[in-house]
Design a protein around this motif. Structure first.
Motif, PDB file in Angstrom:
ATOM      1  N   LEU A 118       0.828  -1.207   0.000  1.00 44.10           N
ATOM      2  CA  LEU A 118       0.000   0.000   0.000  1.00 44.10           C
ATOM      3  C   LEU A 118       0.859   1.252   0.000  1.00 44.10           C
ATOM      4  O   LEU A 118       0.592   2.211  -0.727  1.00 44.10           O
ATOM      5  N   LYS A 119       1.914   1.235   0.792  1.00 45.39           N
ATOM      6  CA  LYS A 119       2.791   2.407   0.864  1.00 45.39           C
ATOM      7  C   LYS A 119       3.459   2.699  -0.479  1.00 45.39           C
ATOM      8  O   LYS A 119       3.708   3.863  -0.812  1.00 45.39           O
ATOM      9  N   ASN A 120       3.713   1.663  -1.248  1.00 41.84           N
ATOM     10  CA  ASN A 120       4.438   1.841  -2.509  1.00 41.84           C
ATOM     11  C   ASN A 120       3.538   2.021  -3.721  1.00 41.84           C
ATOM     12  O   ASN A 120       4.022   2.031  -4.852  1.00 41.84           O
ATOM     13  N   THR A 121       2.233   2.175  -3.520  1.00 46.59           N
ATOM     14  CA  THR A 121       1.341   2.398  -4.652  1.00 46.59           C
ATOM     15  C   THR A 121       1.502   3.816  -5.192  1.00 46.59           C
ATOM     16  O   THR A 121       1.961   4.728  -4.490  1.00 46.59           O
ATOM     17  N   SER A 122       1.077   4.012  -6.424  1.00 50.89           N
ATOM     18  CA  SER A 122       1.165   5.342  -7.028  1.00 50.89           C
ATOM     19  C   SER A 122       0.258   6.333  -6.301  1.00 50.89           C
ATOM     20  O   SER A 122       0.589   7.519  -6.197  1.00 50.89           O
ATOM     21  N   ARG A 123      -0.891   5.877  -5.788  1.00 53.93           N
ATOM     22  CA  ARG A 123      -1.776   6.778  -5.054  1.00 53.93           C
ATOM     23  C   ARG A 123      -1.108   7.288  -3.786  1.00 53.93           C
ATOM     24  O   ARG A 123      -1.214   8.466  -3.455  1.00 53.93           O
ATOM     25  N   ARG A 124      -0.432   6.417  -3.094  1.00 56.46           N
ATOM     26  CA  ARG A 124       0.281   6.838  -1.885  1.00 56.46           C
ATOM     27  C   ARG A 124       1.407   7.788  -2.254  1.00 56.46           C
ATOM     28  O   ARG A 124       1.592   8.839  -1.634  1.00 56.46           O
ATOM     29  N   GLU A 125       2.179   7.455  -3.269  1.00 54.12           N
ATOM     30  CA  GLU A 125       3.319   8.287  -3.665  1.00 54.12           C
ATOM     31  C   GLU A 125       2.879   9.643  -4.193  1.00 54.12           C
ATOM     32  O   GLU A 125       3.599  10.630  -4.072  1.00 54.12           O
ATOM     33  N   SER A 126       1.669   9.712  -4.748  1.00 52.89           N
ATOM     34  CA  SER A 126       1.172  10.993  -5.274  1.00 52.89           C
ATOM     35  C   SER A 126       0.542  11.858  -4.187  1.00 52.89           C
ATOM     36  O   SER A 126       0.162  13.001  -4.440  1.00 52.89           O
TER      37      SER A 126
END
Length: 202
Positions: A118-126
């Protein structure tokens, strides 16, 4: 594509009972629940004290006692109805009393299924899950975040095994919370504490 399946269940009924000149239903709890006991942030993997999920898989709606439902959903809890959710994306349960917030726990069955994922998803990173805060709960890596914007909503993901996380959500949508109106994230953390503790107890 959304990272986590949202359990937005419209549950009708359970409206507040009122009567002219009569007192409403008596609360179950004699005092407000204590805050969840959180600790320092932990590495997201490996999970140091994994949880046996057998009880969750068998009956996710049986993971809160009546007093615990009163503490995190609505007090008194008489109108609260648990609803099991089972889809190709997740399995879990939601508790709602009509006028109370929707409180839910889900185990994702599709990616991301772990807190590290979850932490490494694009949504988290954005920044779509911000504010994101890492902590720990009962020795388990934990993150507090906001999948849905607004002060009434908060989410908590707990890494319960190296392959699984449980995602807890508190969706108020303007509904009054008996004990957590000023701390919705506190309410969802308390829910996670209850569920993890009950799973640990077997």
């Amino acid at each position: 594509m959304r990272v986590l399946p949202l359990l937005l269940v419209a549950i009708l009924g359970g409206s507040a009972i009122t009567a002219c000149g009569a007192a409403g239903p008596k609360r179950v709890l004699s005092q407000p629940p204590s805050p969840a006991q959180t600790g320092s942030a932990l590495p997201l993997t490996p999970v140091p004290q994994p949880v046996d999920l057998t009880k969750f898989d068998a009956d996710p709606c049986g993971l809160l006692t009546k007093d615990q439902v009163a503490a995190v959903v609505a007090d008194p809890p008489d109108a609260v109805t648990p609803r099991k959710s089972l889809t190709t994306a997740s399995v879990g349960c939601a508790w709602n009393g009509g006028n109370s917030p929707l409180v839910s726990v889900l185990k994702p069955l599709t990616e991301p299924t772990t807190l590290e994922g979850l932490k490494n998803t694009s949504r988290r990173e954005s920044g779509a899950l911000d504010p994101w805060t890492e902590t720990s709960l009962d020795g388990l890596p934990t993150a507090v975040f906001h999948e849905m914007p607004g002060p009434d909503n908060c989410d908590v993901a707990v890494a319960v095994t190296d392959a699984d996380m449980l995602v807890f959500s508190f969706h108020g949508n303007g509904s009054t919370s008996t004990y957590w109106d000023k701390d919705r994230c506190g309410g969802v953390l308390k829910t996670a504490e209850f569920v993890v503790g009950n799973l640990r107890a077997g």
